[in-house]
Design an enzyme around this catalytic site. Sequence first.
Site, PDB file in Angstrom:
ATOM      1  N   SER A  96      -5.407   3.814 -10.144  1.00 50.10           N
ATOM      2  CA  SER A  96      -5.482   5.223  -9.791  1.00 50.10           C
ATOM      3  C   SER A  96      -6.278   6.009 -10.837  1.00 50.10           C
ATOM      4  O   SER A  96      -7.456   5.769 -11.026  1.00 50.10           O
ATOM      5  CB  SER A  96      -4.077   5.784  -9.594  1.00 50.10           C
ATOM      6  OG  SER A  96      -4.106   7.114  -9.160  1.00 50.10           O
ATOM      7  N   ASP A 235      -8.840  11.891  -7.119  1.00 49.03           N
ATOM      8  CA  ASP A 235      -8.551  11.012  -8.245  1.00 49.03           C
ATOM      9  C   ASP A 235      -9.216   9.653  -8.016  1.00 49.03           C
ATOM     10  O   ASP A 235     -10.007   9.483  -7.081  1.00 49.03           O
ATOM     11  CB  ASP A 235      -7.047  10.898  -8.479  1.00 49.03           C
ATOM     12  CG  ASP A 235      -6.319  10.103  -7.404  1.00 49.03           C
ATOM     13  OD1 ASP A 235      -6.852   9.983  -6.277  1.00 49.03           O
ATOM     14  OD2 ASP A 235      -5.219   9.583  -7.671  1.00 49.03           O
ATOM     15  N   ASP A 237      -8.502   6.682  -6.852  1.00 49.66           N
ATOM     16  CA  ASP A 237      -8.397   5.925  -5.601  1.00 49.66           C
ATOM     17  C   ASP A 237      -8.263   6.831  -4.380  1.00 49.66           C
ATOM     18  O   ASP A 237      -8.021   6.355  -3.275  1.00 49.66           O
ATOM     19  CB  ASP A 237      -7.232   4.944  -5.656  1.00 49.66           C
ATOM     20  CG  ASP A 237      -5.876   5.612  -5.804  1.00 49.66           C
ATOM     21  OD1 ASP A 237      -5.816   6.714  -6.406  1.00 49.66           O
ATOM     22  OD2 ASP A 237      -4.869   5.059  -5.331  1.00 49.66           O
ATOM     23  N   ASP A 239      -6.117   8.947  -3.235  1.00 47.83           N
ATOM     24  CA  ASP A 239      -4.884   9.316  -2.525  1.00 47.83           C
ATOM     25  C   ASP A 239      -4.450  10.726  -2.899  1.00 47.83           C
ATOM     26  O   ASP A 239      -3.542  11.286  -2.271  1.00 47.83           O
ATOM     27  CB  ASP A 239      -3.758   8.309  -2.777  1.00 47.83           C
ATOM     28  CG  ASP A 239      -3.369   8.167  -4.243  1.00 47.83           C
ATOM     29  OD1 ASP A 239      -4.056   8.739  -5.114  1.00 47.83           O
ATOM     30  OD2 ASP A 239      -2.370   7.476  -4.518  1.00 47.83           O
TER      31      ASP A 239
END
Length: 443
Positions: A96, A235, A237, A239
């Site tokens: 992440s 961010d 990734d 999500d």
Amino acid sequence: MELPFKAYDVRGIYNDTLTEDLTEDIGAALAHYLDHGTIVIGYDARQSSPSLRDALVQGLKDYGSDVIDIRQCTSPELYWAINHFDAAGGVMITASHNPPEYNGLKLCSAHAEPIDAETGLKDLYELTNDLPDQPARQGRYNHEDTRDDYVAFIHGLVDPDALSENHVVFDAGNGVAGPTVKAVYDDLPVDYDKLYMEPNSSFPNHDPNPMEPENTADLREQVKASHADAGFAWDGDADRFFLIDDQGSFVAPDVLYAFLADRYLAGNPGPIVKSALCGQVVDDVAERNNVSLGVSRVGHGFVKRSYDKHNAVLAGEHSGHYYFDETHGCDDGIAASLLTYAVLSDLNTPVSEALEEYRTYVKSGEQNFEVDDRDAAIQRILNEYGDKEIERIDGVTVRMDEKTWFNVRKSNSEPLVRLNAEGTDREAVDTIVSEAQQIIRDD
């Protein structure tokens, strides 16, 4: 050695706490845990992701799971693909927003339900230490290019003909959001400037964590310099999604959540959920729309389960996660951005003006404290404020009055106690923070 099994996922420093050997064992354990069903996998732009992918595939195949590899993608694409293929589960290889030396595994069961410390991650850890015999059947490997189908799904969330052209600055932070964002917006009426859209494992421009002010500095400056209507950030990734208003100011995610919820509920009324650290403005919106409000612990697994428990139509976290009925109750930063863009298309005023009524509360910002005994620190808070209304959903939330509160909780990933406060005026919030930090530190 520190274990990479955390509260929400598996995450650690590559080649230290997270290795190919461990990842292969986790793949084997997951295949066994999910009864050798089909597993969808994807990975982010980190340099270590391809080798961890290879190890994961080997473990999954050895223990009888067929693997569908959708390759480099965002976490929302992985969640969507689990549902699209009606798979037994999935794995997103990502750390992440963490620095480049980290990597991790987000593990899901069917319908992209998160596997975390409360729903099987401990069992998987035990399995990695005591793997059963391999089944006779070897799993098969296949790769699928699903981006076009995912983009079509995202486009289906809005009426493209109803969108008016706005000038927006995009900052993907050199994470995996860039290619997907470009695929989504290139066919829509949007005039956008691009910052750091190419995936780069070293994150050369800033860390992919827009919650930290220094990581949106370039975006905020570009919004002002180009007189844009807004700035969008994701961010590492994708999500999580973040909004910068037309004045170049960061929009707190719970403020954006309240703003979106007011409009979303007009056409899709139903229960909503917030994480415990979302502000009072979300409660105000729920009350105004006459819908019930569920409160969840922080973390996408906890929120997703609360979402299902309350039959919610929408959920949001203070950290920028947004969950929608249309995304199967999964957090999707790409969907959140397009739904935000659709709202911007309907505004007759600048977004900063439209948000004014949602920015009525003063926030402390998160304060972090290293203490020798975190449980003792929280107990001191309970002892001091025992005469106040106390909530124990996530750490300890003390309600000083109807509109003023603070929360103290233990970090899930670091040896810290975190303090957040909110109220109707700065003096009250500063007083709360000053008093609470003295108690936490035992000054």
